[in-house]
Design an enzyme around this catalytic site. Structure first.
Site, PDB file in Angstrom:
ATOM      1  CG  MET A 108      -1.880  -1.110   1.269  1.00  0.00           C
ATOM      2  SD  MET A 108      -3.226  -0.759   2.376  1.00  0.00           S
ATOM      3  CE  MET A 108      -4.252   0.321   1.412  1.00  0.00           C
ATOM      4  N   GLY A 109       2.040   1.163   0.477  1.00  0.00           N
ATOM      5  CA  GLY A 109       2.868   2.362   0.521  1.00  0.00           C
ATOM      6  C   GLY A 109       4.248   2.013   1.031  1.00  0.00           C
ATOM      7  N   GLY A 111       7.990   3.874   2.875  1.00  0.00           N
ATOM      8  CA  GLY A 111       8.756   5.012   3.364  1.00  0.00           C
ATOM      9  C   GLY A 111      10.220   4.707   3.131  1.00  0.00           C
ATOM     10  CB  SER A 114       8.727   1.368   6.711  1.00  0.00           C
ATOM     11  OG  SER A 114       8.113   2.507   6.155  1.00  0.00           O
ATOM     12  CG  ASN A 115       8.443  -2.004   1.793  1.00  0.00           C
ATOM     13  OD1 ASN A 115       8.492  -0.988   1.115  1.00  0.00           O
ATOM     14  ND2 ASN A 115       9.378  -2.940   1.765  1.00  0.00           N
ATOM     15  CG  ASP A 243       5.424  14.456   8.845  1.00  0.00           C
ATOM     16  OD1 ASP A 243       5.535  15.475   8.136  1.00  0.00           O
ATOM     17  OD2 ASP A 243       5.871  13.345   8.518  1.00  0.00           O
ATOM     18  CG  ASN A 248       2.112  11.355   7.130  1.00  0.00           C
ATOM     19  OD1 ASN A 248       2.387  10.340   6.509  1.00  0.00           O
ATOM     20  ND2 ASN A 248       3.034  12.176   7.615  1.00  0.00           N
TER      21      ASN A 248
HETATM   22  N1  LIG Z   1      -3.152   2.091   8.184  1.00  0.00           N
HETATM   23  C1  LIG Z   1      -2.897   2.231   6.886  1.00  0.00           C
HETATM   24  N2  LIG Z   1      -3.824   1.893   5.962  1.00  0.00           N
HETATM   25  C2  LIG Z   1      -3.553   2.059   4.644  1.00  0.00           C
HETATM   26  N3  LIG Z   1      -2.401   2.537   4.154  1.00  0.00           N
HETATM   27  C3  LIG Z   1      -1.443   2.887   5.021  1.00  0.00           C
HETATM   28  C4  LIG Z   1      -1.624   2.750   6.431  1.00  0.00           C
HETATM   29  N4  LIG Z   1      -0.524   3.194   7.055  1.00  0.00           N
HETATM   30  C5  LIG Z   1       0.308   3.575   6.091  1.00  0.00           C
HETATM   31  N5  LIG Z   1      -0.223   3.400   4.861  1.00  0.00           N
HETATM   32  C6  LIG Z   1       0.404   3.714   3.562  1.00  0.00           C
HETATM   33  O1  LIG Z   1       1.800   3.577   3.676  1.00  0.00           O
HETATM   34  C7  LIG Z   1       2.447   4.839   3.491  1.00  0.00           C
HETATM   35  C8  LIG Z   1       3.657   4.949   4.411  1.00  0.00           C
HETATM   36  O2  LIG Z   1       3.219   4.847   5.755  1.00  0.00           O
HETATM   37  P1  LIG Z   1       3.886   5.682   6.913  1.00  0.00           P
HETATM   38  O3  LIG Z   1       3.813   7.129   6.534  1.00  0.00           O
HETATM   39  O4  LIG Z   1       3.309   5.292   8.205  1.00  0.00           O
HETATM   40  O5  LIG Z   1       5.349   5.112   6.785  1.00  0.00           O
HETATM   41  P2  LIG Z   1       6.724   5.865   6.942  1.00  0.00           P
HETATM   42  O6  LIG Z   1       7.789   4.850   6.774  1.00  0.00           O
HETATM   43  O7  LIG Z   1       6.710   6.644   8.198  1.00  0.00           O
HETATM   44  O8  LIG Z   1       6.664   6.788   5.675  1.00  0.00           O
HETATM   45  P3  LIG Z   1       7.430   8.156   5.466  1.00  0.00           P
HETATM   46  O9  LIG Z   1       8.868   7.783   5.282  1.00  0.00           O
HETATM   47  O10 LIG Z   1       6.773   8.673   4.195  1.00  0.00           O
HETATM   48  O11 LIG Z   1       7.121   8.991   6.656  1.00  0.00           O
HETATM   49  C9  LIG Z   1       1.352   5.868   3.753  1.00  0.00           C
HETATM   50  O12 LIG Z   1       1.630   7.078   3.126  1.00  0.00           O
HETATM   51  C10 LIG Z   1       0.145   5.160   3.187  1.00  0.00           C
HETATM   52  O13 LIG Z   1       0.124   5.256   1.781  1.00  0.00           O
END
Ligand SMILES: Nc1ncnc2c1ncn2[C@@H]1O[C@H](COP(=O)(O)OP(=O)(O)OP(=O)(O)O)[C@@H](O)[C@H]1O
Length: 593
Positions: A108-109, A111, A114-115, A243, A248
């Site tokens: 779904m996304g 970072g 992270s995935n 943030d 987000n």
């Molecule tokens: N609970 C959820 N339901 C659906 N999609 C989600 C959820 N949590 C995260 N995502 C997807 O995953 C992406 C990354 O999640 P998140 O921002 O928590 O990770 P991160 O590693 O902190 O990312 P970043 O490096 O962008 O801050 C989100 O932008 C969203 O697209």
């Protein structure tokens, strides 16, 4: 030596013509060879014929077999299995040790480290989102080589661990309908796993791109939910998110009910019909909206003792100021998000990171005409109280929630305006390029938009941290959570110095110049003006650890000192040579762990 029926026939032929008795030895040899060649050819032809007959027999048999197989259920199962396997192979999900109780369905996304996957909890059948965070970083050569038995750097990324623990610690204590819930947390040798409430719609960001901009009703529906989440965090949990951005903010999809009277198109742009807005439910496919990603959050006071967090021994005024600064960062962000929802592009943008930083620091933005012309004055008034450079003057969350635009009932859709009055073909100035012709695409333009948000907020977080550092000079006892906050501060000072990648660097140069509708002195209208000409706003005093400070060092006088106080449109600033130099430098992504 020829053998077989061919040779016999050849000799018979020779005898028949009496050549065996009258020919010389040479003639006999020639005749023999001729007969031999003939027999060979005949033999070959017969073999070929037999092979062809056999092949056609086999084909017929195979066809008959297929006919019977195709109609048999066994055959159908087999084919379905193959198709399924092919499908699965295409979107193959990784297998993580330690995550055996969850079946990953789709990504779904992601970072920096992270995935996030949509998954099913195999024990309960519940659909969830699983955020998988790598504990260790692959060394550069290993990452490129893709070894099966990958070796990881021995040293764990300590900062990342602290951040994850803080994120988990904060999320554990949170229970609010506007905030994504943390359902479980566990770790393996190589990964941390955060099991989260699933938001099927994904990021609000993509919905803005899809719809170009939101109606006031829909924007209100979204921002009120976000604000309620922030109020809960600020007032009931003592947490600042830090943030808040469309990336987000996640949403639950609802079906779009087509409009009975589709609203008029403002410009000749491809604004998709949001459909009917249903009060209390939503519109434009957006139902519930929730805040996610607490990776940069901080605890500002301890909910148990009701005292500011980790500030034992500090004097009261600093503590109060510190907490107010922290919360005001979220309020600024709320203003940026609301602005973006209503027009489809962010309030602060420039291809030059220095100019953008300057604009943010001075609060220079405009309600750009013609995109803002049809948006209510009440909405603009609310925004001016949020995008206000002085944190002390900025609206608090309670002021926000009681503003007339927020409390107003959903308005009926605007009356159609004749299309002839439309000035020219238009699209949101940034989104037109962000899309690059592809709707919802993660084009470089879209990345630039996201970076504009990141930089905007980073400037404000730095301001808040500068205030904290000043207040905390001399040191004092620190609580557990405050120590967690500390690691984040260090990281922030590193991460914000990374300018956006060069993807959007040439974007603004191509952009059409638009006139100002409003001079963009954010928050100055009824809060009183500062003395001394240019708006001072806050000082970007980060004691050498700032974006601007570091840029001075890197950019050979290309820093903020060379930039005058711009009062113009956020989309009209020319880009100076030295900014270009900085932008051309290949850079890693914004987030550095
Ligand atoms: N609970 C959820 N339901 C659906 N999609 C989600 C959820 N949590 C995260 N995502 C997807 O995953 C992406 C990354 O999640 P998140 O921002 O928590 O990770 P991160 O590693 O902190 O990312 P970043 O490096 O962008 O801050 C989100 O932008 C969203 O697209």
């Amino acid at each position: 030596m020829p053998t077989g029926t061919g040779v016999v026939d050849a000799f018979k032929n020779l005898i028949r013509h009496g050549k065996n008795h009258h020919s010389s030895r040479q003639q006999d040899d020639a005749a023999y060879q001729h007969a031999y060649a003939q027999s060979q050819m005949q033999q070959q032809q017969q073999q070929q014929q037999r092979a062809a007959e056999q092949q056609s027999r086999q084909q017929k048999e195979a066809q008959q077999q297929q006919q019977t197989q195709k109609s048999s259920p066994k055959y159908k199962d087999h084919v379905e299995q193959i198709v399924q396997e092919e499908r699965e192979a295409k979107g193959k999900m990784p297998v993580y040790k330690g995550l055996e109780n969850y079946k990953l369905l789709e990504k779904m996304g992601d970072g920096a480290f992270s995935n996030v996957y949509k998954a099913i909890d195999l024990r309960s059948g519940q659909k969830v989102a699983v955020k998988v965070v790598r504990k260790y970083e692959l060394s550069a050569s290993q990452a490129g080589e893709k070894h099966l038995n990958r070796e990881f750097k021995k040293k764990p990324r300590v900062t990342e661990r602290a951040n994850i623990l803080k994120e988990v610690q904060i999320m554990r204590g949170i229970n609010h309908p506007s905030i994504v819930k943390l359902l479980a947390f566990f770790e393996s040798l190589e990964h941390y796993f955060l099991v989260l409430e699933l938001m099927e719609g994904g990021e609000l960001f993509h919905q803005i791109v899809k719809l170009t901009y939101f109606s006031e009703n829909l924007a209100r529906h979204v921002i009120v939910q976000v604000a309620q989440g922030i109020r809960y965090l600020h007032e009931e949990r003592g947490v600042v998110h830090r943030d808040i951005k469309p990336e987000n903010l996640l949403f639950d999809r609802i079906p779009i009910v087509l409009s009975k009277n589709p609203p008029p198109k403002q410009f000749e742009e491809e604004k998709e019909d949001e459909g009917e807005f249903i009060p209390g439910v939503g519109g434009g496919g957006i139902g519930k909206v929730k805040i996610a990603d607490f990776g940069l959050s901080k605890v500002v006071w301890d909910e148990q003792t009701m005292t500011p967090c980790g500030t034992v021994g500090y004097t009261a005024p600093e503590i109060v100021k510190d907490e107010r600064y922290s919360k005001s960062v979220d309020m600024w962000a709320l203003g940026c998000v609301l602005y973006t929802l209503l027009c489809g592009f962010p309030p602060f943008y420039d291809e030059s990171i220095n100019v953008l930083t300057e604009k943010v620091a001075r609060g220079h933005y405009t309600f750009l005409s013609p995109w803002w012309d049809s948006i209510s004055n009440s909405a603009k008034d609310l925004i001016t109280h949020l995008l206000c450079v002085d944190p002390a003057q900025r609206y608090t969350i309670d002021e926000f929630l009681t503003h007339p635009w927020i409390t107003a009932a959903p308005a009926p859709p605007p009356q159609p305006t004749p299309f002839s009055s439309v000035p020219r073909a238009l699209d949101s100035p940034l989104l037109a390029e962000a899309r690059g012709g592809v709707r919802e695409a993660r084009s470089p333009g879209l990345a630039t938009l996201k970076e504009a948000f990141d930089i905007t907020y980073a400037v404000h977080r730095m301001e808040e941290e500068g205030a904290r550092r000043r207040a905390q000079k001399g040191g004092a006892n620190r609580g557990f959570l405050q120590n967690l906050n500390e690691s984040d501060e260090e990281e922030e000072s590193v991460s914000v110095m990374q300018p956006p990648s060069g993807a959007g660097a040439k974007m603004a140069a191509k952009r059409a110049v638009q006139g100002d509708a409003y001079d963009g002195r954010a928050g100055q209208r009824d809060r009183g003006r500062r003395t001394g000409g240019a708006t001072k706003g806050f000082e970007l005093d980060m004691e050498g650890a700032t974006l601007l400070g570091r840029r001075h060092k890197r950019g050979a006088d290309g820093g903020i000192a060379g930039i005058g106080a711009h009062g113009g449109s956020p989309l009209t600033q020319s880009t100076r040579e030295q900014d270009h130099d900085l932008m051309e430098t290949p850079m890693s992504p914004m987030r550095v762990d």
